[in-house]
Design a protein around this motif. Structure first.
Motif, PDB file in Angstrom:
ATOM      1  N   UNK A 137       0.834  -1.200   0.000  1.00  0.00           N
ATOM      2  CA  UNK A 137       0.000   0.000   0.000  1.00  0.00           C
ATOM      3  C   UNK A 137       0.872   1.256   0.000  1.00  0.00           C
ATOM      4  N   UNK A 138       1.978   1.214   0.707  1.00  0.00           N
ATOM      5  CA  UNK A 138       2.894   2.359   0.754  1.00  0.00           C
ATOM      6  C   UNK A 138       3.458   2.687  -0.624  1.00  0.00           C
ATOM      7  N   UNK A 139       3.861   1.679  -1.399  1.00  0.00           N
ATOM      8  CA  UNK A 139       4.516   1.943  -2.687  1.00  0.00           C
ATOM      9  C   UNK A 139       3.520   2.158  -3.824  1.00  0.00           C
ATOM     10  N   UNK A 140       2.241   1.930  -3.570  1.00  0.00           N
ATOM     11  CA  UNK A 140       1.227   2.226  -4.579  1.00  0.00           C
ATOM     12  C   UNK A 140       0.935   3.720  -4.618  1.00  0.00           C
ATOM     13  N   UNK A 141       0.669   4.238  -5.794  1.00  0.00           N
ATOM     14  CA  UNK A 141       0.237   5.625  -5.927  1.00  0.00           C
ATOM     15  C   UNK A 141      -1.134   5.804  -5.295  1.00  0.00           C
ATOM     16  N   UNK A 142      -1.531   7.048  -5.098  1.00  0.00           N
ATOM     17  CA  UNK A 142      -2.745   7.325  -4.321  1.00  0.00           C
ATOM     18  C   UNK A 142      -3.985   6.681  -4.921  1.00  0.00           C
ATOM     19  N   UNK A 143      -3.992   6.469  -6.236  1.00  0.00           N
ATOM     20  CA  UNK A 143      -5.132   5.827  -6.886  1.00  0.00           C
ATOM     21  C   UNK A 143      -4.752   4.441  -7.429  1.00  0.00           C
ATOM     22  N   UNK A 144      -3.679   3.867  -6.879  1.00  0.00           N
ATOM     23  CA  UNK A 144      -3.194   2.581  -7.351  1.00  0.00           C
ATOM     24  C   UNK A 144      -4.068   1.415  -6.918  1.00  0.00           C
ATOM     25  N   UNK A 145      -3.843   0.276  -7.545  1.00  0.00           N
ATOM     26  CA  UNK A 145      -4.634  -0.919  -7.264  1.00  0.00           C
ATOM     27  C   UNK A 145      -3.734  -2.140  -7.152  1.00  0.00           C
ATOM     28  N   UNK A 146      -4.192  -3.098  -6.338  1.00  0.00           N
ATOM     29  CA  UNK A 146      -3.486  -4.347  -6.105  1.00  0.00           C
ATOM     30  C   UNK A 146      -4.343  -5.508  -6.613  1.00  0.00           C
ATOM     31  N   UNK A 147      -3.712  -6.419  -7.350  1.00  0.00           N
ATOM     32  CA  UNK A 147      -4.398  -7.608  -7.866  1.00  0.00           C
ATOM     33  C   UNK A 147      -3.607  -8.847  -7.445  1.00  0.00           C
ATOM     34  N   UNK A 148      -4.291  -9.772  -6.802  1.00  0.00           N
ATOM     35  CA  UNK A 148      -3.650 -10.972  -6.264  1.00  0.00           C
ATOM     36  C   UNK A 148      -4.368 -12.215  -6.771  1.00  0.00           C
ATOM     37  N   UNK A 149      -3.609 -13.172  -7.262  1.00  0.00           N
ATOM     38  CA  UNK A 149      -4.135 -14.510  -7.547  1.00  0.00           C
ATOM     39  C   UNK A 149      -3.527 -15.458  -6.519  1.00  0.00           C
ATOM     40  N   UNK A 150      -4.378 -16.068  -5.716  1.00  0.00           N
ATOM     41  CA  UNK A 150      -3.864 -16.982  -4.692  1.00  0.00           C
ATOM     42  C   UNK A 150      -5.007 -17.861  -4.190  1.00  0.00           C
ATOM     43  N   UNK A 195     -12.369  -3.886  -1.734  1.00  0.00           N
ATOM     44  CA  UNK A 195     -11.816  -5.236  -1.809  1.00  0.00           C
ATOM     45  C   UNK A 195     -12.871  -6.181  -2.376  1.00  0.00           C
ATOM     46  N   UNK A 196     -12.467  -6.960  -3.372  1.00  0.00           N
ATOM     47  CA  UNK A 196     -13.442  -7.822  -4.038  1.00  0.00           C
ATOM     48  C   UNK A 196     -12.766  -9.077  -4.584  1.00  0.00           C
ATOM     49  N   UNK A 197     -13.478 -10.198  -4.512  1.00  0.00           N
ATOM     50  CA  UNK A 197     -13.052 -11.413  -5.197  1.00  0.00           C
ATOM     51  C   UNK A 197     -13.645 -11.359  -6.599  1.00  0.00           C
ATOM     52  N   UNK A 198     -12.784 -11.256  -7.594  1.00  0.00           N
ATOM     53  CA  UNK A 198     -13.247 -11.066  -8.968  1.00  0.00           C
ATOM     54  C   UNK A 198     -13.589 -12.380  -9.659  1.00  0.00           C
ATOM     55  N   UNK A 199     -12.792 -13.406  -9.410  1.00  0.00           N
ATOM     56  CA  UNK A 199     -12.989 -14.692 -10.080  1.00  0.00           C
ATOM     57  C   UNK A 199     -12.579 -15.827  -9.157  1.00  0.00           C
ATOM     58  N   UNK A 203      -9.266 -25.929  -9.187  1.00  0.00           N
ATOM     59  CA  UNK A 203      -8.032 -26.561  -9.649  1.00  0.00           C
ATOM     60  C   UNK A 203      -7.849 -27.905  -8.950  1.00  0.00           C
ATOM     61  N   UNK A 204      -6.839 -28.628  -9.364  1.00  0.00           N
ATOM     62  CA  UNK A 204      -6.552 -29.926  -8.752  1.00  0.00           C
ATOM     63  C   UNK A 204      -5.998 -29.772  -7.338  1.00  0.00           C
ATOM     64  N   UNK A 205      -5.687 -28.554  -6.928  1.00  0.00           N
ATOM     65  CA  UNK A 205      -5.181 -28.298  -5.584  1.00  0.00           C
ATOM     66  C   UNK A 205      -6.161 -27.514  -4.716  1.00  0.00           C
ATOM     67  N   UNK A 206      -7.338 -27.185  -5.249  1.00  0.00           N
ATOM     68  CA  UNK A 206      -8.307 -26.429  -4.479  1.00  0.00           C
ATOM     69  C   UNK A 206      -8.778 -25.183  -5.202  1.00  0.00           C
ATOM     70  N   UNK A 207      -9.417 -24.291  -4.470  1.00  0.00           N
ATOM     71  CA  UNK A 207     -10.012 -23.089  -5.044  1.00  0.00           C
ATOM     72  C   UNK A 207      -9.010 -21.939  -5.092  1.00  0.00           C
ATOM     73  N   UNK A 208      -8.757 -21.463  -6.289  1.00  0.00           N
ATOM     74  CA  UNK A 208      -7.903 -20.296  -6.499  1.00  0.00           C
ATOM     75  C   UNK A 208      -8.801 -19.085  -6.723  1.00  0.00           C
ATOM     76  N   UNK A 209      -8.421 -17.943  -6.147  1.00  0.00           N
ATOM     77  CA  UNK A 209      -9.238 -16.737  -6.299  1.00  0.00           C
ATOM     78  C   UNK A 209      -8.401 -15.571  -6.808  1.00  0.00           C
ATOM     79  N   UNK A 210      -9.067 -14.670  -7.484  1.00  0.00           N
ATOM     80  CA  UNK A 210      -8.457 -13.439  -7.993  1.00  0.00           C
ATOM     81  C   UNK A 210      -9.051 -12.278  -7.194  1.00  0.00           C
ATOM     82  N   UNK A 211      -8.179 -11.578  -6.442  1.00  0.00           N
ATOM     83  CA  UNK A 211      -8.609 -10.492  -5.573  1.00  0.00           C
ATOM     84  C   UNK A 211      -8.210  -9.139  -6.163  1.00  0.00           C
ATOM     85  N   UNK A 212      -9.061  -8.145  -5.913  1.00  0.00           N
ATOM     86  CA  UNK A 212      -8.744  -6.759  -6.262  1.00  0.00           C
ATOM     87  C   UNK A 212      -8.901  -5.885  -5.030  1.00  0.00           C
TER      88      UNK A 212
END
Length: 215
Positions: A137-150, A195-199, A203-212
């Motif tokens: 969050x510190x290194x993101x610009x004021x209107x920046x966004x984070x996307x995580x697949x995990x 914060x939202x789960x987009x998708x 998978x063969x290892x369980x549920x993967x999610x895409x977060x924004x």
């Protein structure tokens, strides 16, 4: 998260060399990484950080899709970064790779328009997750966004059962909160908005999610 306490990509350093083929063969890697890049809405000359870039697959896909963007990959693991450097030798676009100590990202405040991350946070303890998100969050610009697949909350008993394989390899301490569906809570506690789960991906290892999450 010092550089002596991180968990390698497949928990053991001697398995790092097989990480790329394992993910390619067992996961819908191309699909969820393409989805992540698309959802990130990267524009011309955006500065993009691939947090926990590993072997730089996501960085390379991002740069190929958006050649005008400035893509930086950062990781704590010197061995996996060496693999990334080798992969980049024949790559036609420049990508910067940095190693850091796992404590503080080596960038000034508000440097990046987007931070992206794939299959990293389930390697982090609860304390490490919280600290990493605060620093992102510190290194993101004021209107920046984070996307995580995990890994995320198991959709059903089958997905929960499959995820035990990941936990046996990567450890229960770091993965417990992922499968319990607590990643959105970590993002909110770090001060992120929308914060939202987009998708979700089965998978063969369980549920993967895409977060924004937005700063």
């Amino acid at each position: 998260m010092s550089n002596t306490t991180y968990i390698p990509a497949l928990r053991f350093n001697w398995l790092t060399k097989v990480y790329d083929p394992l993910i390619q063969w067992t996961m819908p890697e191309k699909q969820f990484k393409q989805d992540l890049i698309k959802e990130a809405g990267i524009e011309t000359e955006y500065h993009v950080l691939d947090f926990g870039c590993g072997t730089a697959t996501l960085s390379m896909m991002t740069k190929s899709k958006h050649p005008s963007a400035f893509v930086t990959g950062v990781d704590v693991d010197a061995e996996v970064l060496a693999i990334a450097q080798h992969k980049l030798r024949g790559f036609p676009h420049p990508i910067r790779l940095d190693q850091y100590d796992g404590m503080k990202l080596p960038y000034p405040d508000e440097t990046f328009d987007r931070v992206i991350s794939s299959l990293v946070f389930h390697h982090l303890t609860p304390i490490q997750k919280a600290k990493a998100l605060q620093d992102i969050k510190r290194v993101l610009k004021f209107d920046g966004e984070l996307y995580i697949a995990d890994w995320g909350k198991a959709e059903n008993s089958l997905m929960r059962g499959l995820f035990y394989g990941v936990q046996l390899l990567d450890g229960f301490k770091t993965t417990r909160d992922n499968v319990a569906g607590l990643m959105p809570s970590y993002l909110l506690e770090a001060g992120f908005l929308s914060v939202k789960v987009l998708k979700k991906y089965r998978t063969v290892f369980g549920t993967l999610e895409l977060f924004r999450a937005k700063k």
